[in-house]
Scaffold this motif. Structure first.
Motif, short mmCIF file in Angstrom:
data_model
loop_
_atom_site.label_atom_id
_atom_site.label_comp_id
_atom_site.label_asym_id
_atom_site.label_seq_id
_atom_site.Cartn_x
_atom_site.Cartn_y
_atom_site.Cartn_z
N LEU A 192 109.27 56.87 56.10
CA LEU A 192 110.38 57.53 55.40
C LEU A 192 109.95 58.16 54.07
O LEU A 192 110.74 58.89 53.46
CB LEU A 192 111.51 56.52 55.15
N GLN A 193 108.75 57.87 53.63
CA GLN A 193 108.28 58.44 52.37
C GLN A 193 108.18 59.96 52.49
O GLN A 193 107.81 60.50 53.53
CB GLN A 193 106.91 57.88 51.99
N GLY A 194 108.52 60.66 51.41
CA GLY A 194 108.39 62.11 51.39
C GLY A 194 109.51 62.85 52.08
O GLY A 194 109.40 64.06 52.32
N LEU B 104 115.50 63.00 49.43
CA LEU B 104 115.88 61.59 49.51
C LEU B 104 114.74 60.71 48.99
O LEU B 104 113.57 61.05 49.13
CB LEU B 104 116.18 61.19 50.96
N LYS B 105 115.10 59.59 48.39
CA LYS B 105 114.10 58.62 47.93
C LYS B 105 114.32 57.29 48.63
O LYS B 105 115.46 56.88 48.86
CB LYS B 105 114.15 58.45 46.41
N GLN C 12 111.56 61.47 61.69
CA GLN C 12 111.54 62.93 61.85
C GLN C 12 112.96 63.49 61.87
O GLN C 12 113.25 64.53 61.26
CB GLN C 12 110.81 63.30 63.15
N CYS C 13 113.87 62.76 62.52
CA CYS C 13 115.27 63.20 62.59
C CYS C 13 115.90 63.21 61.20
O CYS C 13 116.63 64.15 60.84
CB CYS C 13 116.05 62.27 63.52
N ILE C 14 115.62 62.19 60.41
CA ILE C 14 116.17 62.12 59.05
C ILE C 14 115.60 63.25 58.18
O ILE C 14 116.32 63.87 57.39
CB ILE C 14 115.87 60.74 58.42
N ARG C 15 114.32 63.54 58.35
CA ARG C 15 113.71 64.64 57.58
C ARG C 15 114.37 65.97 57.94
O ARG C 15 114.68 66.78 57.05
CB ARG C 15 112.21 64.69 57.86
N ALA D 49 111.05 44.81 53.27
CA ALA D 49 112.50 44.70 53.42
C ALA D 49 112.94 45.24 54.78
O ALA D 49 112.56 46.35 55.16
CB ALA D 49 113.21 45.44 52.31
N PRO D 50 113.76 44.48 55.52
CA PRO D 50 114.21 44.96 56.83
C PRO D 50 115.44 45.87 56.76
O PRO D 50 115.92 46.34 57.79
CB PRO D 50 114.56 43.66 57.56
N ALA D 51 115.97 46.08 55.58
CA ALA D 51 117.11 46.98 55.41
C ALA D 51 116.87 47.82 54.15
O ALA D 51 117.12 47.37 53.03
CB ALA D 51 118.42 46.19 55.29
N LEU D 52 116.35 49.03 54.34
CA LEU D 52 116.02 49.92 53.23
C LEU D 52 117.19 50.84 52.90
O LEU D 52 118.11 51.02 53.71
CB LEU D 52 114.79 50.77 53.60
N HIS D 53 117.13 51.45 51.71
CA HIS D 53 118.16 52.41 51.29
C HIS D 53 117.53 53.79 51.09
O HIS D 53 116.43 53.91 50.54
CB HIS D 53 118.80 51.96 49.98
N LEU D 54 118.24 54.81 51.53
CA LEU D 54 117.87 56.20 51.25
C LEU D 54 118.93 56.77 50.31
O LEU D 54 120.10 56.88 50.67
CB LEU D 54 117.83 57.02 52.54
#
Length: 485
Positions: free
Chosen positions: A389-391, A395-396, A474-477, A403-408
């Protein structure tokens, strides 16, 4: 003659006694503190004023006619019970799930890969767990219809408590039928009015409710900032030195999460333990997000850091994440846990956990103990998702690699929380249209002590494959590029 002479002597003695009492009163008057005399003088003057003040009888007086009164009553409108809420508010528009929220989830009639449910170890749809729950359902029925103290204690409850205590390597455990109520009941069971609680600003909502119920004096320190916490502890130490007698009866607690649900950060437990012994406070550790996740055997943040579990006064966690059941538990020393059986509100007054869910949790524990390698698999996938999810444009990623539950979160806010939520919701909808199920982090905005920024929550499970993780990233990007341009 003698009798008259005796009476005369008694009269002289009485007069001398009265004179001596008067002298004592005058001496006491001169020796009394000035504030005492002033107070007595004010009281005497107030009594005199009350004795001589006139009393007035209140008379009902109204210049309105009966017709005018009735018109006013008809025109009066009470304040609304609740503020108006728009029909398009996100909380009033559900994403409806049909079928089990396991690896594949059907949302609004569309099958997606599940990156939203806290089914970290994939046990929710385990055939072994479902079979045990089904057998228990046939034996005990659906519910319990009574609290633990009123024919609500079943043999599987006692077995589950014993198994949890053994798994966590503590003396005793206690189970609750509702995960949220676990820490919210545990805190006020120990901390009362006049006690002091030092709590992290990022503490979850169930901790906040427990703090309110305790009516203790709460001091918030900056998130995971041990210097700020020590500053507060030093200030309290100085305050205690001013009144040692009062300080002896005040209990002091530090309340933290092992892995914070709102920030996906791990607490610096070794530093907290050092402060505990330095300033003589107790530590309550909420491990709902770290139990079954961190550590070689999934025992949570104590195992992750190699901290002796006896250094923690109370550990709580829910069974609704890693164990894929319902309810929660607390564990620790026997004399500490037994106190909750007498004063834990959620334990004493709620119907006990349905036996089939207790049986499911026991079987989930069996799987965790038989296959400790499952925790390494989960931790590796957490790192993979964090890296993938980096980059992401606009979004950060917020949270630890484990952590099994990250935040964007948005890198640049629009300045409006509502608009930020709409942008993030558009990314969620874009992903769902492409069979990737995500969710927004939800909060009671007017109730949160420190409201976290809007975010998309990305949940990791052991069932997600490497290809599915790359596909989701890829979908999120793509969604971020299209929507946040």
């Amino acid at each position: 003659m003698k009798h008259a002479h005796a009476q005369s002597r008694d009269s002289v003695k009485m007069a001398a006694g009265q004179q001596w009492v008067l002298v004592e009163m005058v001496q006491a008057f001169y020796e009394a503190p000035a504030y005492h005399l002033i107070l007595e003088g004010i009281l005497i003057l107030w009594i005199i004023r009350l004795l001589f003040s006139k009393t007035y009888k209140l008379q009902e007086r109204s210049d309105l006619t009966e017709k005018e009164k009735e018109e006013l009553i008809e025109e009066w409108q009470p304040e609304p019970l609740v503020p108006p809420v728009s029909k398009d508010h996100p909380s009033l528009n559900y994403d409806v799930v049909t079928g089990p929220p396991s690896h594949k989830i059907i949302v609004n009639g569309k099958e997606c890969i599940n990156f939203a449910s806290f089914n970290f170890l994939g046990l929710l749809d385990s055939e072994r767990v479902k079979l045990k729950a089904l057998l228990s359902l046939k034996k005990y029925g659906v519910g319990t219809c009574g609290p633990r103290g009123f024919y609500g204690t079943f043999d599987v409850h006692l077995e589950l408590e014993e198994r949890l205590a053994k798994f966590m390597r503590t003396e005793e455990a206690i189970i609750y039928s509702y995960g949220f109520a676990t820490i919210a009941s545990a805190i006020p069971a120990y901390s009362k009015r006049g006690d002091i609680i030092f709590v992290d600003e990022a503490a979850c909502f169930s901790i906040q409710k427990g703090l309110q119920a305790s009516r203790s004096f709460v001091k918030h320190f900056k998130h995971n900032d041990m210097e700020d916490l020590e500053r507060l502890l030093k200030e309290q130490e100085i305050e205690d030195q001013k009144n040692p007698r009062k300080a002896r009866v005040i209990r002091r607690f530090i309340v933290v999460e092992g892995l914070y649900i709102n920030t996906a950060d791990i607490c610096p437990l070794p530093d907290l333990v050092k402060l505990k012994y330095k300033y003589k406070v107790r530590i309550f550790l909420e491990e709902s997000m770290s139990f079954g996740v961190l550590g070689e055997h999934g025992r949570g943040v104590t195992e992750h850091f190699g901290v002796n579990i006896d250094d923690i006064d109370l550990i709580s966690a829910n069974m609704e994440n890693a164990l894929a059941s319902i309810g929660g538990f607390c564990c620790g020393r026997s004399f500490v846990i037994d106190h909750q059986r007498l004063s834990g509100q959620g334990y004493c007054f709620s119907a006990s956990l349905p036996p089939m869910l207790a049986s499911a949790a026991i079987e989930a524990l069996n799987i965790m103990e038989e296959d400790p390698g499952i925790f390494r698999v989960l931790q590796d996938k957490c790192k993979h998702v964090h890296k993938a999810l980096q980059g992401t444009p606009g979004l950060k990623v917020v949270g630890e690699p484990l952590a099994p539950a990250l935040h964007l979160q948005l890198e640049n806010s629009t300045g409006s929380r509502t608009n930020d939520l709409k942008l993030l919701r558009a990314i969620v909808d874009y992903s769902m249209d492409r069979q990737i199920a995500l969710t927004l982090a939800r909060y009671l905005e007017k109730e949160e002590r420190f409201l976290p920024p809007p975010s998309i929550r990305v949940v990791v499970t052991v069932e997600q494959t490497q290809e599915e993780i790359e596909r989701a990233a890829q979908c999120i990007r793509e969604a971020a590029v299209k929507i946040l341009k």
